[in-house]
Design an enzyme around this catalytic site. Structure first.
Site, mmCIF file in Angstrom:
data_model
loop_
_atom_site.group_PDB
_atom_site.id
_atom_site.type_symbol
_atom_site.label_atom_id
_atom_site.label_comp_id
_atom_site.label_asym_id
_atom_site.label_seq_id
_atom_site.Cartn_x
_atom_site.Cartn_y
_atom_site.Cartn_z
ATOM 1 N N VAL A 103 0.847 -1.195 0.000
ATOM 2 C CA VAL A 103 0.000 0.000 0.000
ATOM 3 C C VAL A 103 0.881 1.243 0.000
ATOM 4 O O VAL A 103 1.900 1.297 0.692
ATOM 5 C CB VAL A 103 -0.935 0.004 1.227
ATOM 6 C CG1 VAL A 103 -1.762 1.283 1.290
ATOM 7 C CG2 VAL A 103 -1.852 -1.221 1.182
ATOM 8 N N TYR A 106 4.932 1.363 -0.547
ATOM 9 C CA TYR A 106 5.471 0.012 -0.347
ATOM 10 C C TYR A 106 5.446 -0.824 -1.626
ATOM 11 O O TYR A 106 6.006 -1.925 -1.663
ATOM 12 C CB TYR A 106 4.721 -0.701 0.779
ATOM 13 C CG TYR A 106 5.352 -0.466 2.135
ATOM 14 C CD1 TYR A 106 6.035 -1.475 2.804
ATOM 15 C CD2 TYR A 106 5.287 0.781 2.737
ATOM 16 C CE1 TYR A 106 6.626 -1.253 4.040
ATOM 17 C CE2 TYR A 106 5.873 1.018 3.969
ATOM 18 C CZ TYR A 106 6.540 -0.004 4.623
ATOM 19 O OH TYR A 106 7.137 0.230 5.839
ATOM 20 N N ASP A 191 5.350 -9.982 5.072
ATOM 21 C CA ASP A 191 5.608 -8.557 4.851
ATOM 22 C C ASP A 191 6.316 -8.365 3.528
ATOM 23 O O ASP A 191 7.272 -9.099 3.201
ATOM 24 C CB ASP A 191 6.473 -7.990 5.985
ATOM 25 C CG ASP A 191 5.650 -7.619 7.207
ATOM 26 O OD1 ASP A 191 4.445 -7.943 7.235
ATOM 27 O OD2 ASP A 191 6.226 -7.018 8.134
ATOM 28 N N HIS A 213 10.510 -14.459 16.640
ATOM 29 C CA HIS A 213 10.947 -13.092 16.358
ATOM 30 C C HIS A 213 12.453 -12.988 16.603
ATOM 31 O O HIS A 213 12.957 -13.359 17.660
ATOM 32 C CB HIS A 213 10.199 -12.108 17.248
ATOM 33 C CG HIS A 213 10.371 -10.686 16.853
ATOM 34 N ND1 HIS A 213 11.548 -9.990 17.049
ATOM 35 C CD2 HIS A 213 9.507 -9.803 16.270
ATOM 36 C CE1 HIS A 213 11.414 -8.754 16.613
ATOM 37 N NE2 HIS A 213 10.184 -8.624 16.125
ATOM 38 N N GLU A 283 0.296 -8.191 15.633
ATOM 39 C CA GLU A 283 1.319 -9.078 16.197
ATOM 40 C C GLU A 283 1.024 -9.397 17.661
ATOM 41 O O GLU A 283 1.271 -10.523 18.130
ATOM 42 C CB GLU A 283 2.699 -8.449 16.063
ATOM 43 C CG GLU A 283 3.838 -9.371 16.459
ATOM 44 C CD GLU A 283 5.189 -8.797 16.080
ATOM 45 O OE1 GLU A 283 5.659 -9.063 14.949
ATOM 46 O OE2 GLU A 283 5.772 -8.061 16.909
#
Length: 336
Positions: A103, A106, A191, A213, A283
């Site tokens: 969007v 990006y 992502d 993570h 998240e």
């Protein structure tokens, strides 16, 4: 729903040592279809499919945990055989959906993501990249392999990057329900500001796969960045928690992912009604869900690293990594 077979205890041992539930079901079905063979002969035939005899019981990584405390595989380089696992899954011929949001500015990351994905992501599998964007004209033309395609989904623009993040759950829920459910067996949320560098293969597939993570996998759970405000639906008490998972890469069976994506969307909506936004948006809700609905496979930080960070000794290979970028230039409201 895997059927009961002779040699059940052996199958469970193999699952804990090396394989996930999907592999075990495949082995079980093979046993059922060839009941005149002993289990060891069935396994030998299964692994001979890839062109060589594979030893299940050879030593694996000793410097990292390769199983969770609920006996799910924790996948690192050196804990699986890529040829064997790909061969098993290719017999199933699954359809894999990859949902990404590009969007605003990006869209500049689409080319690198798609071109690197075509080199490293589930090669020779059927993959559809679902690109959610407000700038369809900026979606690049990329040469795709056989059985791979791009589907563009138009979404509205946003004034805050936080709204883009929260909106992902809404639009993904709607599109899975209306379209993707009929076109895929597995689904990954990823992502777009990332690039694949090495193999990201069938070892990542399971009913529900979560990625550790990179910045939190060595921390104690009391230091995890969970949502600690009791007012939020993402709240996790200090004395609870297994791991901290990233929301930049996660995947699983289509229906299980739909349930999780919808959960994150609905919980975010409830928070909004109560005048609060979870500290790390979806998240935070993802981590709350996975605390009480354990992933069937946990992927090491190899499956989402960052170009900002040095690579430690336990990361033998970086499979996909987030790019360094100037947030003020790409995010609608700038900043981190």
């Amino acid at each position: 729903n895997c059927p009961k077979v002779k040699g059940h205890s052996q199958l469970m041992f193999i699952q804990q040592m090396f394989l996930g539930p999907s592999y075990i079901c495949l082995i079980a079905m093979t046993v059922l279809s060839q009941e005149h063979l002993e289990l060891r002969h069935v396994l030998k035939r299964l692994f001979m499919y890839s062109g060589f005899v594979f030893s299940l019981f050879s030593p694996r990584r000793t410097d990292v945990n390769s199983v969770t405390n609920w006996n799910a595989p924790l996948v690192w380089e050196g804990t699986f055989d890529p040829v064997v696992i790909d061969a098993i899954y290719k017999k199933m011929d699954p359809r894999v959906a990859v949902v990404v949001f590009a969007v605003g500015k990006y869209t500049r990351f689409l080319k690198g993501f798609l071109e690197s994905g075509e080199k490293h992501f589930l090669i020779d599998f059927r993959v559809t990249y679902y690109i959610f964007t407000d700038n369809e004209k900026d979606v690049p033309k990329v040469e795709l392999g056989e059985g791979r395609k791009i589907s563009v989904v138009t979404v509205p623009s946003a004034n805050r990057w936080q709204d883009v993040v929260l909106g992902r759950m809404k639009w993904a829920t709607i599109t899975i329900d209306k379209q993707i459910r009929n076109e895929a067996d597995y689904l990954f949320m990823m992502d777009i500001d990332s690039v694949f560098h090495n193999r990201f293969g069938a070892e990542s597939l399971s009913q529900l796969s979560a990625v550790l993570h990179r910045g939190n996998y060595k921390k104690k759970r009391t230091n995890f960045p969970y949502e600690r405000r009791a007012k939020s639906r993402a709240y996790i008490p200090l004395d609870e928690g297994d791991y901290y998972y990233t929301a930049a890469v996660w995947g699983g069976y289509l229906e299980d992912m739909y349930k999780l994506v919808r959960y994150c969307y609905k919980q975010s909506e409830e928070d909004a009604k109560n005048g609060i936004e979870a500290v790390w948006q979806e998240e935070s809700h993802l981590n709350k869900y996975l605390l009480y609905n354990k992933p069937t496979k946990v992927l090491s930080p190899e499956y989402l690293w960052s170009d900002y960070d040095q690579i430690p000794a336990d990361i033998k290979v970086v499979r996909i990594s987030q790019l360094i970028k100037d947030y003020k230039k790409v995010r609608p409201n700038g900043g981190h």
